[in-house]
Design an enzyme around this catalytic site. Structure first.
Site, PDB file in Angstrom:
ATOM      1  N   GLU A  81       3.584 -21.959  -9.351  1.00 54.21           N
ATOM      2  CA  GLU A  81       3.143 -22.332 -10.690  1.00 54.21           C
ATOM      3  C   GLU A  81       3.280 -23.839 -10.858  1.00 54.21           C
ATOM      4  OE1 GLU A  81       5.106 -20.251 -13.873  1.00 54.21           O
ATOM      5  OE2 GLU A  81       4.283 -21.565 -15.407  1.00 54.21           O
ATOM      6  N   ARG A 107       9.215 -14.847 -11.110  1.00 52.40           N
ATOM      7  CA  ARG A 107       8.997 -13.565 -11.805  1.00 52.40           C
ATOM      8  C   ARG A 107      10.143 -13.199 -12.764  1.00 52.40           C
ATOM      9  NH1 ARG A 107       6.786  -8.457  -8.323  1.00 52.40           N
ATOM     10  NH2 ARG A 107       5.368  -7.634  -9.863  1.00 52.40           N
ATOM     11  N   PHE A 119       4.537 -15.301  -7.373  1.00 48.49           N
ATOM     12  CA  PHE A 119       5.821 -14.965  -8.001  1.00 48.49           C
ATOM     13  C   PHE A 119       6.430 -16.131  -8.767  1.00 48.49           C
ATOM     14  CE2 PHE A 119       5.452 -12.633  -3.914  1.00 48.49           C
ATOM     15  CZ  PHE A 119       5.150 -11.389  -4.435  1.00 48.49           C
ATOM     16  N   ARG A 145      13.156 -18.885 -22.320  1.00 49.56           N
ATOM     17  CA  ARG A 145      12.881 -17.454 -22.140  1.00 49.56           C
ATOM     18  C   ARG A 145      14.175 -16.668 -21.917  1.00 49.56           C
ATOM     19  NH1 ARG A 145       8.636 -13.735 -21.615  1.00 49.56           N
ATOM     20  NH2 ARG A 145       7.209 -15.334 -22.319  1.00 49.56           N
ATOM     21  N   GLN A 203      -0.843 -21.558  -8.745  1.00 44.49           N
ATOM     22  CA  GLN A 203      -1.048 -20.701  -9.908  1.00 44.49           C
ATOM     23  C   GLN A 203      -1.552 -21.526 -11.101  1.00 44.49           C
ATOM     24  OE1 GLN A 203       3.054 -18.641  -8.672  1.00 44.49           O
ATOM     25  NE2 GLN A 203       2.430 -17.962 -10.697  1.00 44.49           N
ATOM     26  N   GLU A 254       5.979  -8.957 -14.955  1.00 41.64           N
ATOM     27  CA  GLU A 254       7.397  -9.270 -14.879  1.00 41.64           C
ATOM     28  C   GLU A 254       8.361  -8.193 -15.394  1.00 41.64           C
ATOM     29  OE1 GLU A 254       6.196 -12.875 -16.884  1.00 41.64           O
ATOM     30  OE2 GLU A 254       7.672 -13.960 -15.693  1.00 41.64           O
ATOM     31  N   THR A 279       6.100 -18.893 -24.381  1.00 44.82           N
ATOM     32  CA  THR A 279       6.805 -19.465 -25.537  1.00 44.82           C
ATOM     33  C   THR A 279       6.260 -20.857 -25.849  1.00 44.82           C
ATOM     34  OG1 THR A 279       8.562 -20.254 -24.081  1.00 44.82           O
ATOM     35  CG2 THR A 279       8.959 -18.162 -25.226  1.00 44.82           C
ATOM     36  N   ALA A 329       3.739 -15.748 -16.786  1.00 46.19           N
ATOM     37  CA  ALA A 329       4.218 -15.054 -17.983  1.00 46.19           C
ATOM     38  C   ALA A 329       3.601 -13.669 -18.134  1.00 46.19           C
ATOM     39  CB  ALA A 329       3.961 -15.896 -19.243  1.00 46.19           C
TER      40      ALA A 329
END
Lengths: 774, 481
Positions: A239, A349, A235, A317, A204, A724, A447, A516
């Site tokens: 990443e 996710r 998902f 988060r 990702q 998400e 963020t 995100a």
């Protein structure tokens, strides 16, 4: 399926851009790419210990096996042995110490998988065992931290508690979850000329892979090209967690100068990789008789793995979602990122938000219980109103949560539903029903402010067809379909003229992760900017071409249905194809790069203050479940979802995201249970032992109301992100189960239902309740 | 290497395969068809689903199966249909078109398997209900869609084609069955399959099987493989490599269901799906139907056999528990003849069975009596899961008095067991709520469950108690009114 109505449906909600290829098995995933003749297969020897010193590594026997091209360990890494990004704390292959079971230590590249597997068995590693940290408690005791704790504070928490009619506190533990994307981790590294490598990686984050591969090989980013066509699901599990495999494949390719493929089997994938962060949530809430919260203090002890990975951002988060949909005049939110000897826990996710939200929703249930007030009323009493501020200081601009709750109550026939449940439970001894409610307010934007940028590149070819590259990764969320729709709309051409290219670092550099939920927002905007640049040039040109008796006004020129015309004189037009041909002849640029950065966002993670989000996604869900008191199994009878989505780019895609995310959320808190042995090895590492929902686990009735509205607090073409937020709706099923269980003792007591709510957990909770109430 | 001949999407293929290769790898790496995906290699995700046509009793039967669980050598004489054999991007098959139209595709990795499962469903079921659709797709994991859109597409197809099921058949299907039947008469197993290595033997008859076994030096330590749905997982995942196999899946003599006096005989080679379709079983032993529907997925039931299931000796085999309660007998066959043993005596210890060398399970004999029966399975997930505990009860009654009782349990011992004390306690008792409580406490003393990843011993103990309650609740609802 070929009525006019259907055609209209198709036009309104364009189908999956690669759908025809996927559904016939012709679409290629990396594993499906033709294998070059000299392709080498990489296998990994991983650590069997959660924590141990490497005493010696003997690779000699493995190296001598025919067909083995190379056997590599830490000492063979030409560049920096460092793959960490947020914190530089993770080696590609450990030199002296292993820190989790499943950590790669030595790799083998060979002519076949079988040879590589044989060779792996011939490698001898001696370890000296060290004491591992395998629980949150052990980590707390040893003060084993990934970084300093972080705080968000607002108002005066002590005052808030002092002013409250009631104060309750407690602790709830959320569980982990495996991503279970269908396509396991894979990377292929291909050496070309001049020390250059092409990496096909199921990632990702192509730019991260590029950067880190260059770093470990001692090369420069320009030497590494990463190309990603599509993923078989991500998902969040690809990443950060895809980088290591790409690096290992690249290392093998660097040494052998042959193309190298590294693919994890399902068992390896589930055994070796980090997952969703379990969090121990210690909450304390002060509230008044009417149910309004005065103060909320929450401490998240976050079970990170052996390396930082994305744990700090995930913690962040969780912290900025600790309020969920509720106004807290006084709040203190603490995050403590713990280092343990497990694989580095990572994005999944929701990225911490589901855990943060779960804690406050759990607290809502407790308040409701304490005051004997309907849980929906407690929630309604605390909903954010426009103008109020979150604990981290962002002003709520356009909350419509109250309206959404009204819709939810109306759609579900709430009051009657509650009555019916009570009636049913009164008569039924062994089947109990329960209702659970969960709203969501999900903040959109990374963020980490610097992640909120991307670019797109558009070429219009001479024949009027369009190539679009953007920084996002297609992984099933259909970002490509959405970006194509944006381009389609801007140029006024049909979708079949547009091709969305693979994500390639040569065309799109410095892209940020597809994560995100922001991928369509960011890349759709970048594509729009690029398209508009070309259009502004083409418009001037078209103005000249359309000039007849009187001059056409620039703003009256319309691109629509593959033609360009003056809306005041639509009979005279020029086709898009002709316009492009003539523009080329006139040397007008048919190419543009669009750069987009999310405006008006800021956040100071140390102070825990700022306005990190461009906008919020709002929604709420209600589930009615039936729990079999004897077996501990449950059935979702009905789920109602009311979801606000701005102006949806594609309702069908967005509905699919809601349906999928909801079920993934249900799985997380119910049947998906990860178990580890006392050495830190994941023993639920196959689909026969780790159970994700099947078609038989879906809600018997799923009622989704998608509310579209115009709001400036949205993104590309007025749409909102979708990936998400709907996962949170799955939490309503957990609370419904809890509610059903509590009916066993006539709602007199609260259950300590452990998470996930497996049949075992449910049966044990019922037994406990029965004991207390007897 | 073994020479095999089969039809691939309507075209004859002659090739050779090694004995240890599964069909998934064969399709991807030898046939170079990459539409069939690998998701788990243990038959639990369905991404590798294919459809196989097999000649049995002069008819071709098509079923959807997990290609990872089938040795490639077994393709000999079959018709293999892969995703490449349905539509193409320019000419989608109606199932594919429906999935596209209903947005039943997200990442698309599970999609070919979903298409093949649905194709298998519509080949066998002209008017599937929603329940049939759930059964057909329970073995296809999808992490993206939440299944809603896939289900809508399937229902659309079911409605649209209910009067024209043949429109769902690719054109090559019109000729293929004839070809396959004559092809099967033509091919000779012994001669066709090169026997030089001899580590994978597929006898076509019991005679052939027992003759081969005569040469003991050759077949020593042979692994018998029937459906292979467990054995192949061992081979794929645990990398347990067996040297020699005797594959009994082609022996038609062990594929039957028939009445015999007051019992029903089911041949050991009968697949679960075949049992599900059988009229005798549906009528006389509905408990077996409802139990089998809880075993594995459609793809698994299409290859797994009743004999293989019993011989595999899982401590928590659902059907075995039921069969023990039903007082089933096993008929074992060797060259020297037949012998009959009680299924409840067949298991000696964990994975150890009474089978002698060179002997096979020939058939299962199930008495047909007027009984009250009930089966309960306690598992984490509703479908495609292995039980923590299962139990079955079979009662013979005269008025309200129990004249005979058998309670069987799985998951509480190294193999499925008959709860002797609890069963004998019930004999002569009149059913009351107290009887059921007493049974539970006797059972509690009788079992010694262990803790493992499918449940703690405390949980298992509670489940046994609860399942007993459920049995009586189902059988005597008036007691609990």
């Amino acid at each position: 399926m070929h009525s006019n109505k259907d055609n209209k449906y198709r036009e309104t909600f364009p189908q999956h851009l690669s759908g025809k290829w996927l559904v016939t098995g012709k679409a290629r995933f990396i594993f499906d790419e033709p294998k070059p003749k000299d392709l080498q297969f990489v296998k990994i020897l991983t650590s069997p210990h959660a924590h141990a010193r490497i005493v010696s590594i003997d690779k000699s026997q493995a190296q001598n096996i025919k067909g083995v091209s190379t056997v590599l360990s830490a000492e063979d890494i030409p560049g920096k042995n460092q793959i960490g990004v947020v914190a530089k704390d993770e080696p590609l292959l450990p030199h002296s110490k292993v820190n989790y079971v499943g950590q790669p230590v030595v790799i083998v590249a060979a002519d076949s998988v079988a040879i590589a597997e044989t060779a792996i068995k011939q490698i001898k590693i001696k370890y000296k065992l060290l004491k591992p940290i395998l629980s949150i408690n052990q980590a707390l005791k040893n003060n084993s931290l990934l970084s300093e704790i972080r705080k968000i504070e607002s108002g005066n928490i002590q005052k808030g508690f002092a002013q409250s009619d009631y104060v309750i506190e407690g602790l709830v533990n959320t569980c982990s979850q495996d991503h279970f994307y269908l396509e396991t981790q894979i990377a292929r590294a291909i050496p070309t000329e001049d020390n250059e490598f092409i990496i096909q990686s199921a990632t990702q984050s192509p730019s991260e892979v590029q950067d880190v591969v260059a770093r470990v090989l001692g090369l420069k980013n320009k030497d590494i090209t990463v190309d990603v066509r599509r993923l078989g699901g991500g998902f969040g599990g690809k990443e950060r967690a895809a980088t290591i495999w790409a690096c290992l494949a690249a290392l093998a390719a660097y040494k052998t100068r042959k193309p190298c493929e590294l693919r994890l089997s399902r068992v390896d994938d589930m055994s070796w990789r980090g997952k969703r962060h379990p969090m121990e949530c210690k909450y304390k809430v002060g509230f008044n008789k009417d149910g309004k919260m005065k103060a909320y203090a929450i401490e998240f002890n976050i079970k990170g793995g052996a390396y930082t990975d994305l744990s700090l951002a995930i913690m962040q988060r969780a912290m900025v979602h600790a309020d969920n949909a509720y106004f807290m005049p006084n709040a203190r939110i603490i995050g403590r990122p713990l280092r343990t000897n497990f694989p580095p826990n990572t994005a999944l996710r929701g990225f911490g938000a589901p855990q943060g939200i779960f804690a406050i929703e759990y607290t809502m249930e407790r308040i409701s219980h304490k005051l004997k007030i309907d849980p929906i009323k407690i929630r309604q009493a605390n909903l954010y109103q426009t103008g109020q501020k979150t604990p981290y200081g962002q002003k709520i601009q356009d909350s419509n949560l109250s309206e959404l709750f009204d819709r939810l109550k109306k759609n579900s026939g709430y009051d009657k539903l509650v009555q019916d449940v009570h009636k049913f439970n009164h008569k039924s001894n062994y089947i109990k029903r329960g209702i659970g409610i969960t709203p969501v307010k999900f903040g959109l934007s990374f963020t980490k402010i610097s992640h909120n940028q991307t670019s797109a590149l558009i070429w219009i070819y001479e024949d009027g067809t369009i190539s679009v590259s953007h920084g996002g990764i297609e992984m099933g969320q259909e970002v490509n379909t959405k970006v194509a729709q944006v381009v389609e709309k801007q140029f006024g051409v049909s979708l079949d003229r547009i091709r969305i290219e693979s994500n390639n670092t040569r065309r799109i550099g410095n892209s940020t992760p597809t994560a995100a939920s922001a991928c369509a927002d960011l890349n759709g905007n970048a594509a729009k900017i690029a398209a508009d640049k070309i259009i502004s040039k083409l418009k001037h040109f078209a103005q000249k071409l359309l000039y007849q008796k009187q001059k056409t006004k620039l703003e009256n020129i319309v691109f629509k249905n593959n033609i360009i015309f003056d809306k005041q004189n639509p009979k005279s037009f020029i086709t898009f194809t002709d316009l492009v041909k003539m523009a080329f002849a006139e040397r007008i640029p048919l190419c543009a790069h669009g750069f987009y950065k999310t405006p008006n966002i800021n956040f100071d993670p140390i102070k825990g203050q700022g306005s990190p989000f461009l906008y919020f996604v709002y929604g709420c869900a209600l589930s009615l479940v039936e729990v079999d008191v004897l077996s501990g199994n449950f059935t979702i009878k009905k789920t109602y979802i009311v979801h606000e989505m701005g102006k949806s780019l594609n309702i069908a895609i967005d509905r699919g995201q809601i349906e999928g995310a909801f079920l993934q959320g249900v799985g997380w808190l119910t049947i998906e249970e990860l178990l580890y042995d006392d050495k830190g090895f994941c023993i639920t590492n196959t689909p026969s032992t780790y159970k994700i929902p099947t078609i038989k686990d879906i809600a018997q009735e799923l009622n989704i109301e998608m509310i579209e509205r115009d709001t400036p607090y949205s993104s590309v073409l007025g749409s909102k992100a979708i990936g998400e937020p709907p996962l949170i709706y799955g939490e309503s099923v957990f609370f419904a189960i809890k509610n059903a269980i509590e009916s066993v003792a006539d709602y007199k007591f609260e259950t300590n239902l452990t998470i996930p709510a497996t049949p075992e957990s449910i049966i044990m909770a019922i037994e406990e309740l029965k004991k207390i109430s007897d | 290497m073994f020479n095999i001949s089969f039809f691939l999407n309507g075209e004859e293929v002659n090739t050779s395969v090694p004995s240890n290769l599964n069909t998934l790898s064969f399709i991807r790496n030898h046939l170079n068809l990459t539409g069939t995906k690998e998701g788990c290699s243990e038959g639990d995700c369905g991404a590798c689903t294919i459809v196989i046509g097999k000649v049995r009793n002069e008819k071709v039967r098509y079923v959807a199966v997990n290609s990872c669980l089938i040795p490639a050598i077994r393709l000999h004489g079959k018709h293999l249909v892969t995703i490449e054999g349905l539509g193409s991007p320019d000419n989608l098959h109606p199932i594919q078109q429906a999935l596209l139209d209903y947005h039943g595709i997200q990442c698309g990795y599970c999609t070919p398997g979903v298409v093949m499962s649905l194709f298998g469903l519509f080949l066998n079921n002209k008017r599937p209900t929603e329940n049939d659709i759930h059964n057909a797709l329970e073995g296809n994991l999808c992490r993206c869609t939440g299944y809603e859109s896939i289900k809508k597409a399937a229902i659309f197809i079911a409605n649209r084609f209910k009067n024209y099921p043949n429109k769902l058949l690719p054109s090559y299907f019109t000729e293929i069955n004839k070809k396959l039947l004559s092809f099967n008469k033509r091919i000779l197993w012994k001669q066709d399959i090169n026997e030089t290595y001899n580590n994978y033997n597929i006898p076509k008859s019991l005679k052939e099987l027992f003759t081969s076994w005569d040469d003991t030096s050759k077949y020593e330590s042979c692994k018998i493989i029937n459906g292979g749905t467990d054995l192949m997982v061992d081979i794929n995942i645990k990398k347990n490599l067996y040297n020699k196999f005797i594959d009994i899946s082609e022996i038609e003599e062990i594929n039957f269901i028939r009445r015999k006096n007051h019992s029903t005989l089911i041949g050991a080679g009968t697949t679960f799906s075949e049992i599900l379709e059988n009229c005798i079983i549906k009528l006389k032993l509905p408990i077996i139907i409802s139990t089998i529907l809880q075993i594995g997925s459609q793809q698994i039931r299409n290859i797994a056999t009743i004999g293989g299931n019993i011989g595999n000796a899982s401590p928590v085999a659902d059907l075995t528990t039921v069969l023990i309660a039903l007082d089933a007998k096993l008929i074992l066959k060797s060259k020297s003849g037949l012998r009959k043993v009680n299924l409840s005596d067949f298991y000696l210890s964990y994975k150890k069975i009474l089978l002698r060398t060179n002997e096979i399970i020939f058939a299962i004999e199930i008495p047909i009596k007027k009984t009250l029966t009930s089966f309960e399975k306690g598992a984490k997930r509703k479908a495609v899961d292995i039980a923590s505990v299962n139990s079955a009860i079979c009662l013979e009654l005269k008025n309200r008095t129990i004249t005979n009782a058998r309670i069987a349990l799985g998951g509480v011992a190294p193999f499925p067991v008959l709860a002797v004390k609890a069963s004998s306690y019930l004999k002569g008792k009149i059913i009351t709520k107290d009887t059921t409580k007493k049974v539970s406490s006797i059972l509690n003393a009788e079992i010694k469950p262990i803790s493992d990843l499918r449940g703690s011993k405390e949980f298992r103990t509670l489940l046994v108690r609860n399942q007993i309650t459920r049995h009586f609740l189902k059988l005597f609802p008036e007691l609990y009114a």
